[in-house]
Structure formats: structure tokens, C-alpha cells
Write an enzyme that holds these catalytic residues in place. Sequence first.
Site, PDB file in Angstrom:
ATOM      1  N   ARG A 111      60.006  52.691  64.276  1.00  0.00           N
ATOM      2  CA  ARG A 111      60.178  51.333  63.766  1.00  0.00           C
ATOM      3  C   ARG A 111      60.989  51.409  62.480  1.00  0.00           C
ATOM      4  NH1 ARG A 111      56.354  49.501  61.359  1.00  0.00           N
ATOM      5  NH2 ARG A 111      54.821  51.144  61.595  1.00  0.00           N
ATOM      6  N   TYR A 261      63.689  51.568  70.606  1.00  0.00           N
ATOM      7  CA  TYR A 261      62.442  52.277  70.353  1.00  0.00           C
ATOM      8  C   TYR A 261      61.225  51.365  70.215  1.00  0.00           C
ATOM      9  CZ  TYR A 261      59.438  56.054  69.195  1.00  0.00           C
ATOM     10  OH  TYR A 261      58.429  56.971  69.259  1.00  0.00           O
ATOM     11  N   LYS A 270      53.918  44.867  68.227  1.00  0.00           N
ATOM     12  CA  LYS A 270      53.824  44.600  66.790  1.00  0.00           C
ATOM     13  C   LYS A 270      54.428  43.231  66.430  1.00  0.00           C
ATOM     14  CE  LYS A 270      52.082  48.715  66.020  1.00  0.00           C
ATOM     15  NZ  LYS A 270      50.630  48.848  65.809  1.00  0.00           N
ATOM     16  N   HIS A 290      45.186  44.511  63.149  1.00  0.00           N
ATOM     17  CA  HIS A 290      45.586  45.858  63.563  1.00  0.00           C
ATOM     18  C   HIS A 290      44.331  46.708  63.716  1.00  0.00           C
ATOM     19  CE1 HIS A 290      48.334  49.561  62.617  1.00  0.00           C
ATOM     20  NE2 HIS A 290      48.241  49.337  63.907  1.00  0.00           N
ATOM     21  N   SER A 312      48.104  54.351  59.741  1.00  0.00           N
ATOM     22  CA  SER A 312      48.535  55.393  60.675  1.00  0.00           C
ATOM     23  C   SER A 312      48.087  56.769  60.186  1.00  0.00           C
ATOM     24  CB  SER A 312      50.051  55.344  60.850  1.00  0.00           C
ATOM     25  OG  SER A 312      50.669  55.402  59.600  1.00  0.00           O
ATOM     26  N   ALA A 313      47.989  57.690  61.137  1.00  0.00           N
ATOM     27  CA  ALA A 313      47.605  59.083  60.880  1.00  0.00           C
ATOM     28  C   ALA A 313      46.139  59.251  60.496  1.00  0.00           C
ATOM     29  CB  ALA A 313      48.500  59.733  59.835  1.00  0.00           C
ATOM     30  N   CYS A 314      45.307  58.275  60.842  1.00  0.00           N
ATOM     31  CA  CYS A 314      43.866  58.410  60.616  1.00  0.00           C
ATOM     32  C   CYS A 314      43.111  58.690  61.915  1.00  0.00           C
ATOM     33  CB  CYS A 314      43.298  57.149  59.974  1.00  0.00           C
ATOM     34  SG  CYS A 314      43.788  56.935  58.259  1.00  0.00           S
ATOM     35  N   GLY A 315      43.814  58.729  63.026  1.00  0.00           N
ATOM     36  CA  GLY A 315      43.155  59.009  64.304  1.00  0.00           C
ATOM     37  C   GLY A 315      42.503  57.784  64.920  1.00  0.00           C
ATOM     38  N   LYS A 316      43.165  56.633  64.810  1.00  0.00           N
ATOM     39  CA  LYS A 316      42.579  55.399  65.343  1.00  0.00           C
ATOM     40  C   LYS A 316      42.392  55.471  66.862  1.00  0.00           C
ATOM     41  CE  LYS A 316      44.664  51.293  65.260  1.00  0.00           C
ATOM     42  NZ  LYS A 316      45.267  50.039  64.849  1.00  0.00           N
ATOM     43  N   THR A 317      43.397  56.003  67.560  1.00  0.00           N
ATOM     44  CA  THR A 317      43.281  56.117  69.019  1.00  0.00           C
ATOM     45  C   THR A 317      42.173  57.110  69.390  1.00  0.00           C
ATOM     46  OG1 THR A 317      45.599  55.539  69.295  1.00  0.00           O
ATOM     47  CG2 THR A 317      44.561  56.673  71.138  1.00  0.00           C
ATOM     48  N   ASN A 318      42.067  58.205  68.627  1.00  0.00           N
ATOM     49  CA  ASN A 318      40.977  59.160  68.869  1.00  0.00           C
ATOM     50  C   ASN A 318      39.620  58.488  68.694  1.00  0.00           C
ATOM     51  OD1 ASN A 318      43.074  60.965  69.060  1.00  0.00           O
ATOM     52  ND2 ASN A 318      42.712  61.919  67.065  1.00  0.00           N
ATOM     53  N   ASP A 337      44.551  49.485  69.380  1.00  0.00           N
ATOM     54  CA  ASP A 337      45.534  49.138  68.352  1.00  0.00           C
ATOM     55  C   ASP A 337      45.411  47.726  67.786  1.00  0.00           C
ATOM     56  OD1 ASP A 337      47.685  50.019  66.744  1.00  0.00           O
ATOM     57  OD2 ASP A 337      49.109  48.926  67.975  1.00  0.00           O
ATOM     58  N   ASN A 431      57.040  61.462  65.824  1.00  0.00           N
ATOM     59  CA  ASN A 431      56.680  60.097  66.240  1.00  0.00           C
ATOM     60  C   ASN A 431      56.839  59.922  67.757  1.00  0.00           C
ATOM     61  OD1 ASN A 431      55.823  57.420  65.680  1.00  0.00           O
ATOM     62  ND2 ASN A 431      57.933  56.693  65.637  1.00  0.00           N
ATOM     63  N   ARG A 433      55.783  59.671  71.703  1.00  0.00           N
ATOM     64  CA  ARG A 433      54.731  58.776  72.212  1.00  0.00           C
ATOM     65  C   ARG A 433      54.369  59.030  73.655  1.00  0.00           C
ATOM     66  NH1 ARG A 433      52.876  54.897  68.211  1.00  0.00           N
ATOM     67  NH2 ARG A 433      54.195  55.481  66.450  1.00  0.00           N
ATOM     68  N   ARG A 464      42.557  57.676  54.958  1.00  0.00           N
ATOM     69  CA  ARG A 464      42.591  59.122  54.799  1.00  0.00           C
ATOM     70  C   ARG A 464      42.566  59.388  53.301  1.00  0.00           C
ATOM     71  NH1 ARG A 464      45.002  62.675  58.903  1.00  0.00           N
ATOM     72  NH2 ARG A 464      44.905  64.704  57.947  1.00  0.00           N
ATOM     73  N   ASN A 562      31.456  61.784  64.409  1.00  0.00           N
ATOM     74  CA  ASN A 562      31.485  60.471  63.754  1.00  0.00           C
ATOM     75  C   ASN A 562      30.460  59.514  64.363  1.00  0.00           C
ATOM     76  OD1 ASN A 562      33.552  61.370  62.104  1.00  0.00           O
ATOM     77  ND2 ASN A 562      35.185  60.512  63.386  1.00  0.00           N
TER      78      ASN A 562
HETATM   79  O1  TSX Z   1      41.205  61.581  64.724  1.00  0.00           O
HETATM   80  C1  TSX Z   1      40.578  62.171  63.861  1.00  0.00           C
HETATM   81  N1  TSX Z   1      39.276  61.809  63.605  1.00  0.00           N
HETATM   82  C2  TSX Z   1      38.676  60.640  64.307  1.00  0.00           C
HETATM   83  C3  TSX Z   1      38.144  61.020  65.599  1.00  0.00           C
HETATM   84  C4  TSX Z   1      37.321  60.289  66.309  1.00  0.00           C
HETATM   85  N2  TSX Z   1      41.190  63.186  63.173  1.00  0.00           N
HETATM   86  C5  TSX Z   1      42.599  63.537  63.399  1.00  0.00           C
HETATM   87  C6  TSX Z   1      43.462  62.713  62.495  1.00  0.00           C
HETATM   88  C7  TSX Z   1      44.917  62.903  62.713  1.00  0.00           C
HETATM   89  C8  TSX Z   1      45.536  61.811  63.529  1.00  0.00           C
HETATM   90  C9  TSX Z   1      40.472  63.861  62.240  1.00  0.00           C
HETATM   91  N3  TSX Z   1      40.813  64.871  61.439  1.00  0.00           N
HETATM   92  C10 TSX Z   1      39.140  63.539  61.981  1.00  0.00           C
HETATM   93  C11 TSX Z   1      38.516  62.493  62.692  1.00  0.00           C
HETATM   94  O2  TSX Z   1      37.339  62.199  62.486  1.00  0.00           O
HETATM   95  N4  TSX Z   1      38.703  64.372  60.999  1.00  0.00           N
HETATM   96  C12 TSX Z   1      39.738  65.167  60.689  1.00  0.00           C
HETATM   97  C13 TSX Z   1      39.720  66.214  59.649  1.00  0.00           C
HETATM   98  C14 TSX Z   1      39.207  67.510  60.273  1.00  0.00           C
HETATM   99  C15 TSX Z   1      40.071  68.337  60.964  1.00  0.00           C
HETATM  100  C16 TSX Z   1      39.574  69.514  61.524  1.00  0.00           C
HETATM  101  C17 TSX Z   1      38.240  69.857  61.375  1.00  0.00           C
HETATM  102  C18 TSX Z   1      37.388  69.027  60.694  1.00  0.00           C
HETATM  103  C19 TSX Z   1      37.872  67.850  60.141  1.00  0.00           C
HETATM  104  N5  TSX Z   1      37.678  71.035  61.869  1.00  0.00           N
HETATM  105  C20 TSX Z   1      38.269  72.064  62.506  1.00  0.00           C
HETATM  106  O3  TSX Z   1      39.447  72.049  62.706  1.00  0.00           O
HETATM  107  C21 TSX Z   1      37.392  73.156  62.983  1.00  0.00           C
HETATM  108 MN    MN Z   2      49.220  50.549  65.369  1.00  0.00          MN
END
Ligand code: TSX
Ligand code: MN
Length: 654
Positions: A111, A261, A270, A290, A312-318, A337, A431, A433, A464, A562
Site C-alpha cells: 500500500r 497491489y 481497506k 480494523h 501490523s506485525a502483532c500477529g492479528k491473523t495468528n 482483519d 510484504n 501475501r 508490540r 494467550n
Molecule cells: O502472532 C504472534 N502472537 C499471537 C499469537 C496468537 N506472534 C508473532 C508476531 C509476529 C507477526 C508472537 N510473537 C506472539 C504472539 O503471541 N508472541 C511473540 C513473541 C515470542 C516469540 C517466540 C517465542 C515466544 C514469544 N518463543 C520461542 O520462539 C520459543
Molecule cells: Mn489489516
Amino acid sequence: GKGGYSLRTRLDSQSGPVDKNTVQVITVPAPEGSYAVPVVKGDFNILPQAAKIFIAEHVALCKPRGIYICDGSEEEAQELTDKLVSRGNLEKLHKMDNCYLARTDPADVARVESKTFIVTEERSESVPDVAEGVKGILGQWMSTDDATKELAIRFPGCMAGRNMYVLPFCMGPLGSPLSRIGVQLTDFSYVVLSMRVMTRLSPRVWDSIRVGEEFVKCVHSVGCPRPETRKLVNNWPCNPEQILVTHFPDERLIMSYGSGYGGNSLLGKKCFALRIASRLAKEEGWLAEHMLIMSVTNPAGEEKFIAAAFPSACGKTNMAMLQPTLPGWKVQCIGDDIAWMRFDSEGRLRAINPEAGFFGVAPGTNTKTNPVAVQTYQRNSIFTNVGMTDDGGIFWEGMEKDHDPSVGVTTWLGQQGWKVGEGEGKAAHPNSRFCCPASQCPIIHPKWQDPEGVVIEAIIFGGRRPRGVPLVIESLGWEHGVLMGAALKSEATAAAEHRGNTIMHDPMAMRPFMGYNFGHYLEHWLGLQDNPDNKLPKIFHVNWFRLDDNSGKFLWPGFGENIRVLDWICRRINGEEGLTVESAIGLLPAPGALDLQGLGAVDMEQLMSVPKDYWQEDMEETRHFLQQQVGRDLPAVIAQQVHEQSLRVNQITE
Ligand code: TSX
Ligand code: MN
């Protein structure tokens, strides 16, 4: 319309019934007089009049060679895919099922915030009244005159020699009162295929328009009319020097030029679902945010729905697809998202996911960090700018443990024979996807397409934050919670234009996506408490990323663990007593209140600490930020919340 970007074009209504399936256009005044453009697919004649006018105006402007009216069918997708494969735009991933790889021009990989504007009559409608000499970071305004000028040097004739694809789409479940419809015009079939995954692309949208439903008008061009003057790189059409993404909220119109893109070209996401929708939401009393939407079910079978905003980069999708480590717990995903939310007649906050797919950052996604996403993108998915293994699979940074190192990789730049640990540079763009249907997600919630939406009981903000910020904080109330959102910041990402490891403000995680004045946005959030019927969700702030001051390692294991924080949040929603201790910055888990059973050693004292000097500085920084960036538009209630929290922080005794 009102100060709008108006095209002097109308449908030829005098020429009687049109029997040829063509788009008849008359430009007024008429430089070329009347002319017709062939419809290569679909039937223009049966479209609702409002859609015909929108299309004809932009045919007259963009001068495509043909019109392709999409129906979203599988056959259509196959036809467009085959064409892109034959041109070398897409490569089939033979190891996967109906998956394709696109490589962009390396100049078109993200973007472009610096070229993204909200266009309104008054500047103050779009952006806060910032202090003299301060560059506002909460969106950019462009005047109607300037926008008209800028578009006039880009759009005329921009689709020459290309098809104009017409996409009728719905954001949200078809027929839901919470959903909104749009029509996108684009000259790039990659955009069609991606929009087909990310939105409900359906001819049923024409029926809604026919009965008078308002639709958002989305116009997209890669800005490469034929014959091409600029040499294509990777056969990826774009015009990076001329990129411009403009939003006309008063006219429900988006005009995007120069980029193929993601966020620049898939206008439902967005541009519509956040920027335009946030303006609609303000006018109509709802929220376009968001945020991910997830459900959490405890071992007793009690389910709660939660929305969460992360920069971004906080792992929202995870997070949206979290796999709980505590036995008996279940997480299900509604969206990763965007959340559209509205209080219903009983005061419950109802949320839908306006999207139909996931457009996730690939690097870092693997069977450890997000096994659910890995399963979701095994079929019917489009990958952009990832590496390709010699056996027709995918590869990106973070996937090393899921990959046979003897198999070679072709990088996103097309360099062959790259090997893990040996190759120069990266296999995938940072970036890059995956784009996959939400319906394929193994933990997609059965109600993910419920037209009524799901009832949100908690809103989580997160960032973060390597220092100073505890694992979880509950707000002291709605107003304090809105401050938590307004003061959201996070360690900067490499995905956007900004780089480096500085902590950047990203209020409500909406900084790049605000469709109107952020001060007015905060007023809107605060105003939700004025209706006594509204059952306001509790607001929390989480931080999975605090580092040990001595070792520099993460204090919290994160990921599936978590769930322990979500468990505490669920018990707080239930009003369970004795779970909290008060701190200067909100309610923290009381000692023993978080379920830590089966976890290794966690330094809870450090993880939950609220260092006085850190927070004194942080509050001063936040006050400065809000004063500089929101200025006179900052609601007094928020200024008061800052003031009160500062006083509390000053009283910390350590
Ligand atoms: O997505 C993440 N989450 C949320 C998951 C549900 N990430 C990845 C962020 C990058 C996009 C995380 N990274 C999370 C998290 O809760 N925590 C961390 C930091 C972290 C990274 C590795 C380890 C512990 C914490 N441990 C080992 O690697 C062994
Ligand atoms: Mn987004």
C-alpha cells in the site's frame, strides 16, 4: 454531486432500446460523439440503471476496448486464470490444489500511504486540525479541485486496449442488514480473481441495486493503456510513479490508479470496508473497525465473542486462529482483519466480518505460529511475491522448519536455485501475501456468515511493546478504554513504508485507514455510551511482546498460551470477583488470577509491573501526541482521561 469528481457523460437514453450488447456512451460535450464499446461477457442491457450509468460514465472516461461483466462463477475464474497463466502473470503451483503464484513488478509491493487521500469539501471533515507546522499522520486530505485535476491527468483513456471488468460485490453476508454492496471497475484480471476470494462477488448485487440500495462505486486502473509506453516488469502492469488512491466519502466513490497491489487495488478491503465504511458508520451510528473477530469457548461450553485491534506485525491473523494450549478450550474464527459492528434493538453489539477471505502476510506464517492458516491456504489460493519451491510448492522466510532444504527455491524476484541458508537476499518479499477463502478455514465459526452478526462482549487493543506495558490491562470504563485505543502504539513494521524499530502511534490500529477526522471518530466512540440501552463491551489492552529487562528475551510465551489471558478476560466479562488489582493504568490480573498451570517459569512480577518512570514519560508522550495530532479536535473527555491517568501514574509508589 456535492463538490464531486463529475464526469460529463450520460447514457444515451434517446437512442431507444439497445439491441446490440454494447455500452452506448455519449460524452457531453462530445469530443468523439457517440460510440459503442463491445460487451465481451455478460449482458449490459439487464443491469439496473444506476449501474449502467456508473459503468457508461467510466467507459467514456477510461476508454477500454471491451466490457467484461463478472458473475463470480468458477468457470469465469478458470477462464481468467488460464489467461493470466498463458501470459506469465500467474504460475500454477503444482504441489498444491488450484493455487497460483503472482510476482509483481518489484516497484509495486505495498500500500502507498503517501499517495492515499480522503477528498472532501472541507479539510476538517477528513483530518484533524493539527498544530501549525506539524505533519499529520492520521490520514491525508486532498481538495476536490486538486483531486479532480490529479484524476484528470490519469484516468482519461487509461484502459485503452484493455478490458474493463465489472465486479458486483457485497461486503458481508449477502442479504445481511449489516452488509453493504459495491461495484468495482478494474482493468486487471488478477484483481478480479483476488476480489472473488476476498468479497462476495455475485450478480445478486444487481438485484439490490435495482431496488434502490446504495452501492459504493469503486474504480481501479493499473494505469497502463495500450500500446504500452512503459516496459512491463514481470508482465505486471502498474504505473508506480503515478499511483493515487482517492476516496470521495460524500459520493461513496473510490478512484485508485497505478497499482495492482492488494490494498491499492482490492478496493472492497481497506478503501471501502475501512475508509468509506468508517464514514458511513459515523453517519449511521455504527462502527467499521480494523479488528479481528473470534469466539472463545471454555471447557464448560460457555462461548464469548471478542473483537481485537492490533497494528501490523502483532500477529492479528495468528490470534484470530489461535490454537489453545489449555485443555478443553476452543477458539473459532469469524474474521482476521475487519469488523463492522452495530448495537441492535436490545443494545447488544452485533458484529460481522465484511470480508470473505484472508489476505495475510506470508512471512512468519508456519505450522508452529499458525497451523490453521497453513491448512486454509492449501487450495484455491493466490500467493503474491512468495518464493516457489522446485516441486511447485511455496516458500517464505519463517518456513524453514516446514521445508526440505535440499529442494531449491525460485525467489519472488524470479531468481532460480536459491537455497535456505545459502541464498543471497530473501526468498519472499517481506510484504508477500496469501489470499485464501475464509470458508476453507478449519476453525471458521458456524455463524461466520450469520446475517445477524455475533454479540461482541469484549474489545481488545494490543501493541508490540518491548518495555513497560503489562501483559493485560482492563480499562477502568468506556472512556478510559477509548483512551487505551486512542493511545495505541506498537513497534514499527517492515511491511509498510516506515521502517526501523521505533514505537509508532497507531490509534485504534486505524492510522492508515481513517476515513474521516480522528477527533470526530473519538467523539463517535464516546457517543456510544449516551444510549443507556447499549451494553458496552469491556475494553482491554494486551501486550504479548514485553522483554525481560536483563536477558532481552520475551517474558511471555505467546501464541496458544494467550488462551490464559483470554480465559481471564472471559471471567471478567462474567463479572467474576477477586480477579483484579487496581493500578494507575487500569485493572491488572490479581496474583493467582491468571491460570498458569503447566507453564514453565514466567516472571509474572516483571510481566505485570507498571514502572513509574516509564509511564510518566509515556503519558507525557501520549499527551503530546494527541495534542499535536488531534489538536483542537481532541474530545475534552479524552484530554481529561489523559490528565487523570497522569495523576495516577505520579502517585505510583515503588
Ligand atoms: O502472532 C504472534 N502472537 C499471537 C499469537 C496468537 N506472534 C508473532 C508476531 C509476529 C507477526 C508472537 N510473537 C506472539 C504472539 O503471541 N508472541 C511473540 C513473541 C515470542 C516469540 C517466540 C517465542 C515466544 C514469544 N518463543 C520461542 O520462539 C520459543
Ligand atoms: Mn489489516
